[in-house]
Design a protein around this motif. Structure first.
Motif, PDB file in Angstrom:
ATOM      1  N   TYR A   1       0.787  -1.198   0.051  1.00 64.12           N
ATOM      2  CA  TYR A   1      -0.055  -0.045   0.060  1.00 64.12           C
ATOM      3  C   TYR A   1       0.862   1.154  -0.038  1.00 64.12           C
ATOM      4  O   TYR A   1       2.123   1.211  -0.070  1.00 64.12           O
TER       5      TYR A   1
ATOM      6  N   CYS B   1      -0.158   3.879  -1.911  1.00 66.50           N
ATOM      7  CA  CYS B   1      -0.240   4.812  -3.052  1.00 66.50           C
ATOM      8  C   CYS B   1      -1.568   4.319  -3.672  1.00 66.50           C
ATOM      9  O   CYS B   1      -2.077   3.275  -3.338  1.00 66.50           O
TER      10      CYS B   1
ATOM     11  N   GLN C   1      -4.487   5.139  -2.989  1.00 70.69           N
ATOM     12  CA  GLN C   1      -5.731   4.767  -1.978  1.00 70.69           C
ATOM     13  C   GLN C   1      -6.709   6.071  -1.815  1.00 70.69           C
ATOM     14  O   GLN C   1      -5.869   7.026  -2.007  1.00 70.69           O
TER      15      GLN C   1
ATOM     16  N   GLN D   1      -6.566   5.039   2.788  1.00 72.06           N
ATOM     17  CA  GLN D   1      -5.335   5.442   2.723  1.00 72.06           C
ATOM     18  C   GLN D   1      -4.965   6.190   4.388  1.00 72.06           C
ATOM     19  O   GLN D   1      -3.800   5.798   4.905  1.00 72.06           O
TER      20      GLN D   1
ATOM     21  N   THR E   1      -3.487   2.961   6.307  1.00 73.41           N
ATOM     22  CA  THR E   1      -2.060   2.912   5.790  1.00 73.41           C
ATOM     23  C   THR E   1      -1.339   3.961   6.590  1.00 73.41           C
ATOM     24  O   THR E   1      -0.273   3.358   7.468  1.00 73.41           O
TER      25      THR E   1
ATOM     26  N   ASN F   1       1.320   8.839  -2.498  1.00 73.48           N
ATOM     27  CA  ASN F   1       0.663   9.563  -1.814  1.00 73.48           C
ATOM     28  C   ASN F   1       0.949   9.827  -0.313  1.00 73.48           C
ATOM     29  O   ASN F   1       0.998  10.778   0.334  1.00 73.48           O
ATOM     30  N   SER F   2       1.309   8.618   0.231  1.00 67.20           N
ATOM     31  CA  SER F   2       1.808   8.495   1.584  1.00 67.20           C
ATOM     32  C   SER F   2       3.316   8.657   1.572  1.00 67.20           C
ATOM     33  O   SER F   2       3.966   7.770   2.105  1.00 67.20           O
TER      34      SER F   2
END
Length: 495
Positions: free
Chosen positions: A164, A166, A168, A173, A176, A201-202
């Motif tokens: 995980y 990204c 999401q 999200q 995560t 993203n994260s």
């Protein structure tokens, strides 16, 4: 050795403690007439102690575990072919307190690591936490090459890969980010390398918001896209982290600071008779000494939830437990899934027939202590006593959730056996002697002897001593095998 057990005086069933052949006659203490078995009864499976008419409740643990789908004669095998769950969707609950405070006992000592922020760890490991699955192979390469850097009191260098970080959205999200941040803060890690890619993203900067304040000596960051040679740079960082964390030494720590997660998987008909009651009594013992336990796998509370609700220390906790249960039921319904699609094939083979049957055995792990807290998924524990944690029944997802909430180790009872591990020491506890003999390279503690020579009290004391040894540094079988796993609860759309 006992051949069968009637668990509760009100039960109309008994459980075979070993294989019982058809035609065998048995005598139950509270029955004037002997029972002759009409069918072979496998170990862990149920049989009727007297006639049960169609649509009548079948009773085990003193509670209904379903209703008979046909007339059942005395001595007949009871299983999925003639029993059906009584459970349905969300129901109304009433708080009827039934609380038994535990007597206070003197805490004992284990040898742990005191961190500068005051937290306590039972391991001194270097953890590599990828922010996104794209760098999993890099993390694995760093882990492999870092083994030579282990020094001082460092136990291991471990990468916790996951798919995980990204593509999401929303709560998915958030899950995560919360779990990764929880692991970064976990005191079993003396040093942390957070490994990012750069475009996810994260990403590292985003994850820092969830981590909060951190010690730069303990937590380091590396973005692979910003490095000319990410593995070489990572090894330099790991070398620094090992030098820092390797200086920590074990010291005496009160068991009142110990946090133990409780989970079962691959359950069988003996789980609620041997291993789970032993873990429940262990939980009471640790709590009486000021410690903390966490029970999870909410879908496997369905059918036994009222027992936990009525042990809530106050009405606010009761209402939170109602929400814990109903929110998970809604999660099933939103995804158009049957709430009671349980037990698993392995459970059924081991003698568990309905979800009530499974859940009533599952909650034995909670002992008798009052419920003192309810934790949402990814929430870290801040108080002592017994807590309930929102997480699914999946073994790896639930065990990872226990670690993320702050558990130093996880007690994992099993009747079928499993080799997996989670981010913290995962203690495999067998429900039967056969599993312990066959898979002793998986099993750390055997409760199968409870139906032979050991007593509940003696096994509880043995398990407590084992936990103290593990908290003080003794490695469990999965650690010796080099197994370290994690899984995050997947919810929502993947972009």
């Amino acid at each position: 050795m006992k051949e069968f057990i009637k668990i509760h005086p009100n039960d109309n069933t008994a459980v075979a403690l070993n294989f019982l052949p058809a035609g065998k006659t048995i005598q139950c203490d509270d029955f004037s007439q002997p029972v002759t078995l009409k069918e072979n009864i496998p170990q862990g499976h149920k049989f009727a102690l007297y006639p049960i008419s169609k649509n009548s409740h079948i009773i085990k643990y003193g509670y209904p575990i379903g209703y008979a789908t046909t007339d059942i004669d005395t001595g007949t095998w009871i299983h999925t072919h003639n029993i059906k769950t009584t459970l349905n969707d969300c129901i109304d609950y009433v708080y009827t307190p039934s609380i038994q405070p535990l007597s206070v006992q003197t805490p004992c000592i284990f040898q742990g690591f005191r961190r500068p922020d005051g937290k306590v760890g039972i391991r001194n490991e270097i953890w590599i936490i990828p922010t996104v699955g794209c760098v999993n192979n890099i993390a694995t390469a760093i882990e492999r090459q870092s083994k030579k850097l282990i020094c001082g009191s460092i136990d291991d260098v471990v990468a916790f890969n996951h798919p995980y970080g990204c593509s999401q959205m929303s709560e998915d999200q958030e899950n995560t980010r919360k779990i990764l941040a929880d692991l970064v803060r976990h005191p079993n890690a003396g040093g942390i390398l957070v490994l990012g890619l750069g475009c996810e993203n994260s990403n590292v900067d985003e994850l820092k918001k969830y981590i909060g304040p951190y010690d730069p000596n303990r937590v380091r960051f590396l973005v692979a896209q910003e490095s000319n040679d990410e593995i070489a740079d990572a090894l330099d960082i790991i070398n620094d982290l090992c030098a820092y964390a390797g200086q920590f030494i074990r010291e005496p720590i009160s068991c009142s600071e110990l946090i133990v997660g409780m989970k079962c998987g691959g359950s069988d008909g003996l789980s609620g008779i041997t291993a789970n009651p032993v873990v429940g009594k262990f939980s009471d013992l640790l709590i009486s000494k000021g410690g903390t336990t966490i029970l999870t796998e909410v879908p496997e509370m369905f059918g036994a939830e009222k027992l936990l609700m009525n042990r809530c220390a106050n009405e606010t906790l009761f209402e939170q437990t109602v929400s814990l249960i109903n929110d998970f039921k809604d999660y099933f319904k939103i995804h158009h899934q049957t709430i009671y699609e349980n037990p698993s094939p392995g459970n059924k083979k081991g003698g568990i027939s309905t979800l009530e049957d499974k859940s009533l055995g599952c909650v034995q792990k909670s002992g008798t202590a009052p419920v003192k807290g309810i934790l949402s998924y990814g929430e870290t524990i801040t108080a002592h006593g017994l807590h309930l944690l929102s997480a699914p029944g999946n073994d790896l997802v639930a065990s990872t959730a226990l670690a993320a909430s702050g558990a130093h180790l996880v007690l994992f009872t099993t009747g079928r056996g499993t080799p997996f591990a989670c981010p913290v020491p995962t203690v495999k506890i067998s429900t039967n002697n056969g599993l312990n003999a066959k898979k002793n390279h998986w099993i750390d503690f055997n409760c199968g002897t409870l139906i032979e020579t050991d007593t509940l009290d003696s096994l509880t004391d043995q398990l407590f001593d084992t936990v103290i040894d593990i908290a003080s540094g003794k490695k469990v079988k999965s650690e010796l095998a080099g197994f370290h796993d994690m899984a995050i609860f997947k919810q929502g759309v993947t972009l």
